[in-house]
Design an enzyme around this catalytic site. Structure first.
Site, PDB file in Angstrom:
ATOM      1  N   GLU A   9     -12.947  17.212  -0.620  1.00  8.00           N
ATOM      2  CA  GLU A   9     -13.163  16.794   0.763  1.00  8.00           C
ATOM      3  C   GLU A   9     -12.205  17.476   1.740  1.00  8.00           C
ATOM      4  O   GLU A   9     -11.982  16.986   2.844  1.00  8.00           O
ATOM      5  CB  GLU A   9     -13.037  15.278   0.860  1.00  8.00           C
ATOM      6  CG  GLU A   9     -14.072  14.538   0.040  1.00  8.00           C
ATOM      7  CD  GLU A   9     -13.866  13.040   0.058  1.00  8.00           C
ATOM      8  OE1 GLU A   9     -14.324  12.388   1.009  1.00  8.00           O
ATOM      9  OE2 GLU A   9     -13.224  12.532  -0.877  1.00  8.00           O
ATOM     10  N   SER A  35     -18.960  10.590  11.803  1.00  8.21           N
ATOM     11  CA  SER A  35     -18.459   9.470  11.012  1.00  8.21           C
ATOM     12  C   SER A  35     -18.839   8.116  11.602  1.00  8.21           C
ATOM     13  O   SER A  35     -18.821   7.921  12.822  1.00  8.21           O
ATOM     14  CB  SER A  35     -16.941   9.563  10.865  1.00  8.21           C
ATOM     15  OG  SER A  35     -16.575  10.734  10.187  1.00  8.21           O
ATOM     16  N   ALA A  72     -29.387   1.810  -9.890  1.00  4.20           N
ATOM     17  CA  ALA A  72     -29.846   2.128  -8.539  1.00  4.20           C
ATOM     18  C   ALA A  72     -30.202   0.854  -7.786  1.00  4.20           C
ATOM     19  O   ALA A  72     -30.647  -0.135  -8.372  1.00  4.20           O
ATOM     20  CB  ALA A  72     -31.052   3.061  -8.601  1.00  4.20           C
ATOM     21  N   SER A  88     -17.312  11.231  -0.435  1.00  6.60           N
ATOM     22  CA  SER A  88     -18.302  12.042   0.288  1.00  6.60           C
ATOM     23  C   SER A  88     -19.479  12.445  -0.588  1.00  6.60           C
ATOM     24  O   SER A  88     -20.082  13.497  -0.390  1.00  6.60           O
ATOM     25  CB  SER A  88     -17.639  13.293   0.892  1.00  6.60           C
ATOM     26  OG  SER A  88     -16.716  12.931   1.881  1.00  6.60           O
ATOM     27  N   ARG A 117     -31.245  -0.479   1.787  1.00 11.08           N
ATOM     28  CA  ARG A 117     -30.763  -0.041   3.091  1.00 11.08           C
ATOM     29  C   ARG A 117     -29.251   0.049   2.978  1.00 11.08           C
ATOM     30  O   ARG A 117     -28.608  -0.822   2.377  1.00 11.08           O
ATOM     31  CB  ARG A 117     -31.163  -1.046   4.176  1.00 11.08           C
ATOM     32  CG  ARG A 117     -32.659  -1.152   4.390  1.00 11.08           C
ATOM     33  CD  ARG A 117     -33.013  -2.265   5.347  1.00 11.08           C
ATOM     34  NE  ARG A 117     -32.518  -2.008   6.706  1.00 11.08           N
ATOM     35  CZ  ARG A 117     -32.664  -2.872   7.717  1.00 11.08           C
ATOM     36  NH1 ARG A 117     -33.269  -4.036   7.513  1.00 11.08           N
ATOM     37  NH2 ARG A 117     -32.217  -2.580   8.919  1.00 11.08           N
ATOM     38  N   PHE A 141     -27.372   6.150 -10.895  1.00 16.08           N
ATOM     39  CA  PHE A 141     -26.602   7.176 -10.195  1.00 16.08           C
ATOM     40  C   PHE A 141     -25.342   7.456 -11.015  1.00 16.08           C
ATOM     41  O   PHE A 141     -24.606   6.535 -11.373  1.00 16.08           O
ATOM     42  CB  PHE A 141     -26.218   6.715  -8.792  1.00 16.08           C
ATOM     43  CG  PHE A 141     -27.292   6.938  -7.769  1.00 16.08           C
ATOM     44  CD1 PHE A 141     -27.269   8.046  -6.938  1.00 16.08           C
ATOM     45  CD2 PHE A 141     -28.347   6.045  -7.648  1.00 16.08           C
ATOM     46  CE1 PHE A 141     -28.265   8.268  -6.004  1.00 16.08           C
ATOM     47  CE2 PHE A 141     -29.348   6.253  -6.721  1.00 16.08           C
ATOM     48  CZ  PHE A 141     -29.311   7.368  -5.891  1.00 16.08           C
ATOM     49  N   VAL A 142     -25.116   8.731 -11.300  1.00 18.35           N
ATOM     50  CA  VAL A 142     -23.930   9.163 -12.045  1.00 18.35           C
ATOM     51  C   VAL A 142     -22.939   9.728 -11.038  1.00 18.35           C
ATOM     52  O   VAL A 142     -23.292  10.609 -10.239  1.00 18.35           O
ATOM     53  CB  VAL A 142     -24.300  10.213 -13.106  1.00 18.35           C
ATOM     54  CG1 VAL A 142     -23.053  10.663 -13.873  1.00 18.35           C
ATOM     55  CG2 VAL A 142     -25.350   9.653 -14.070  1.00 18.35           C
TER      56      VAL A 142
END
Length: 350
Positions: free
Chosen positions: A15, A318, A207, A175, A212, A167-168
């Site tokens: 990042e 942001s 997942a 980020s 949302r 999700f891995v």
């Protein structure tokens, strides 16, 4: 005597460029009539320099970097400043390492301390603390490097128990770096290898179906009491290739939108604010944080906490500054508040 502020940015994590963007915005609004400002850049290979560039010549979609050619900044000079504003994201900056340096040097700094920074950066430890605090979360498993290398069958069995999709993620990255959605178990090994490019420890999460993604910011007031902002929602354009809110959607291609306030019933927004304050308190956070949530049908249409960011971005894209702007705190005032909080904080154990 004038107050001296060292603004530290860049760093050795993935990042780096996001940190530089954050620093550009913060440096532009610090009141130079009140403060002497020392910009301190950390190059990708770990050298500290007095970086004075503002990166006005960036190409669209490009991220800045701390460059060579500037005078070196000695660690010994950290003791000469009144407060450090460490605008660092990811490992070696947001994870307690540099906060420990400031503690040893006896220098005040903006943001969370060593423990809260370390816990907030390490997703499995964050989830352990959140679980103890009674905050709702999605199912997950943590895969240590030795388990994936030596006990692959056991690791895969624990992951398969989550069900598809998953999700891995790297355990200690931000980020969305190294994050891969998996819809077929044949994709799992490549996803784990992608995450391990950023961190040998990996977390795999179930997942959030029909999700949302909503966020809430927290800062402390002059008494040290945490205060929650308005609630915002992240929207990623449907006609793009982004399956989720990934790095490119966040920073590079302009396909994401921050909607503040989120179009939610006030009762839901209030529950999000309450959970954000609870999360802030659970890890012992200080100064500021952004807390991220999913609204999902996979747990009965409920609210689940995703993560906490102890040094959220201040870039033009942001959510953190936008949430406070919607709550009546403009960007320069927000930066000033964080500096004053750091100056008021006692040294040593708190």
């Amino acid at each position: 005597m004038r107050t001296t502020i060292a603004v530290v940015f860049g760093g050795q994590s993935s990042e780096h460029g996001v940190s530089c963007l954050t620093a550009r915005e913060v440096l532009a609004v610090i009141d130079r009539d009140r403060y002497d400002v020392v910009p301190v850049g950390i190059t990708p290979d770990g050298r500290w320099v007095e970086e004075t560039a503002v990166w006005d010549d960036l190409e669209p979609g490009a991220l800045p970097t701390v460059r060579d050619g500037f005078p070196p900044f000695s660690w010994d000079r950290v003791r000469d400043v009144d407060v450090v504003f460490p605008l660092l994201h990811g490992p070696w900056g947001e994870d307690g390492t540099i906060q420990g340096l400031f503690e040893l040097a006896g220098v005040r700094y903006v943001g969370a301390g060593v423990m809260a920074s370390a816990v907030g950066m390490d997703k499995p430890f964050t989830k352990t603390v959140f679980s103890a605090a009674g905050l709702p979360q999605l199912p997950y498993v943590t895969i240590q490097p030795w388990e994936w290398d030596a006990k692959r069958d056991r690791a895969e069995a624990r992951i398969h128990a989550l069900g598809l999709p998953v999700f891995v993620k790297p355990a200690r990255a931000g980020s969305s770096s190294g994050v891969t959605p998996v819809h077929d178990w044949a994709q799992l090994e490549d996803a784990v290898l992608a995450a391990r490019k950023f961190d040998p420890k990996v977390i795999v999460e179930a997942a959030a179906h029909a999700k949302r993604e909503v966020e809430c910011a927290v800062i402390q007031d002059e008494r040290g009491m945490p205060v929650a902002s308005e609630v915002g929602e992240i929207l990623v354009a449907a006609d793009t290739d982004h399956e989720y809110y990934d790095f490119e959607a966040k920073y590079l291609d302009g396909t994401s939108t921050n909607v503040v306030p989120a179009d939610l019933p006030e009762t839901v927004r209030q529950r999000i604010r309450e959970y954000a304050l609870q999360a802030f308190d659970a890890i012992g956070c200080e100064g500021l944080a952004r807390v991220d949530f999913f609204l999902t049908s996979s747990v009965g249409g409920g609210l689940v906490i995703n993560e906490i960011n102890t040094m959220p971005g201040f870039t033009p894209f942001s959510m953190f500054p936008k949430l406070w702007q919607a709550s009546g705190v403009e960007y320069p005032e927000l930066v000033e508040r964080l500096i004053q909080l750091a100056l008021q904080r006692p040294l040593g154990l708190r």
